[in-house]
Design a protein around this motif. Structure first.
Motif, PDB file in Angstrom:
ATOM      1  N   TRP A  38      45.191  42.208  42.395  1.00  0.00           N
ATOM      2  CA  TRP A  38      45.397  41.765  43.776  1.00  0.00           C
ATOM      3  C   TRP A  38      44.151  41.057  44.266  1.00  0.00           C
ATOM      4  N   ARG A  39      44.336  39.985  45.002  1.00  0.00           N
ATOM      5  CA  ARG A  39      43.218  39.249  45.571  1.00  0.00           C
ATOM      6  C   ARG A  39      43.488  38.964  47.042  1.00  0.00           C
ATOM      7  N   GLY A  78      43.836  46.258  38.243  1.00  0.00           N
ATOM      8  CA  GLY A  78      44.721  45.473  39.104  1.00  0.00           C
ATOM      9  C   GLY A  78      44.265  44.038  39.234  1.00  0.00           C
ATOM     10  N   GLU A  94      39.832  46.572  42.468  1.00  0.00           N
ATOM     11  CA  GLU A  94      40.981  46.178  41.645  1.00  0.00           C
ATOM     12  C   GLU A  94      40.594  46.162  40.167  1.00  0.00           C
ATOM     13  N   GLN A 124      47.646  37.329  55.673  1.00  0.00           N
ATOM     14  CA  GLN A 124      46.495  38.116  55.245  1.00  0.00           C
ATOM     15  C   GLN A 124      45.308  37.904  56.180  1.00  0.00           C
ATOM     16  N   SER A 129      37.755  44.196  47.321  1.00  0.00           N
ATOM     17  CA  SER A 129      39.001  44.260  46.555  1.00  0.00           C
ATOM     18  C   SER A 129      38.772  43.854  45.100  1.00  0.00           C
TER      19      SER A 129
END
Length: 207
Positions: free
Chosen positions: A137-138, A135, A130, A146, A126
């Motif tokens: 997001w993590r 982006g 990302e 998650q 990611s």
């Protein structure tokens, strides 16, 4: 893979470039005579001759139960080449062709479902992608919602034992033909064709 000598690429830096450009591979395994194919994003690492891919399947994917021998196909840029572009088209009775770069990686698959290792894998994937799209997001493993998602995937590590690279860019043609192909590809309103034009030029004698 059919690989005429003119199109064999032996420099692993070319593989680095392919996977830096596009790290979405085709992964092929065979069980009981039946091929199984998945299309997957991967993390790529190379240390000299040692090459490794890492990624994951959705757990319901039947290939997630496969381990052992496998083939990963790395796809590069490609473009149609018209015989009308060659200066010697009539004298040599030229025909249409396709220019492309591809790599076949043969090796061994190792699977895992350890939560900590899967969390690290998802975090690395990611972060890489990302960043590519701007982006932020993590993956947050401390967030239970998650962390539960990790139960739905199976990770793999693919140790490459043999890499075969085919870079077909008119190397078997006279230089005048190759230069003409690069010019015509550059004239097209298509970024992929421009990539191919640059690769055609990279294999010219004085490049």
């Amino acid at each position: 893979m059919y690989l005429p000598r003119a199109f064999a690429e032996n420099d692993l830096a070319a593989l680095d470039a392919l996977l830096a450009r596009d790290s979405f591979v085709t992964l092929v395994t065979v069980r009981e005579g039946e091929p199984m194919v998945s299309h997957l994003p991967v993390l790529y690492a190379r240390d000299g001759e040692r090459i490794e891919l890492r990624g994951h399947w959705a757990r319901p994917n039947p290939q997630s139960g496969h381990a052992g021998a496998a083939l990963a196909i790395v796809h590069g840029p490609h473009a149609y080449v018209s015989p009308g572009w060659y200066p010697d088209k009539e004298a040599a009775a030229r025909v249409p062709t396709w220019n492309y770069a591809v790599a076949h990686l043969h090796g061994q698959l190792h699977t895992y479902d350890d939560e900590a290792a899967l969390a690290q894998l998802v975090d690395e994937l990611s972060r890489r992608h990302e960043a590519a799209v701007g982006g932020d997001w993590r993956f947050e493993p401390e967030v239970e919602a998650q962390r539960r998602q990790l139960r739905g995937i199976v990770g793999f590590r693919f140790e490459v034992e043999r890499a075969t690279l085919k870079f077909k860019f008119n190397q078997n043609h006279p230089v005048a033909n190759r230069e003409a192909v690069a010019q015509r590809l550059d004239a097209l309103d298509d970024a992929r064709s421009h990539e191919v034009a640059a690769l055609v030029r990279s294999y010219l004698p004085d490049a």
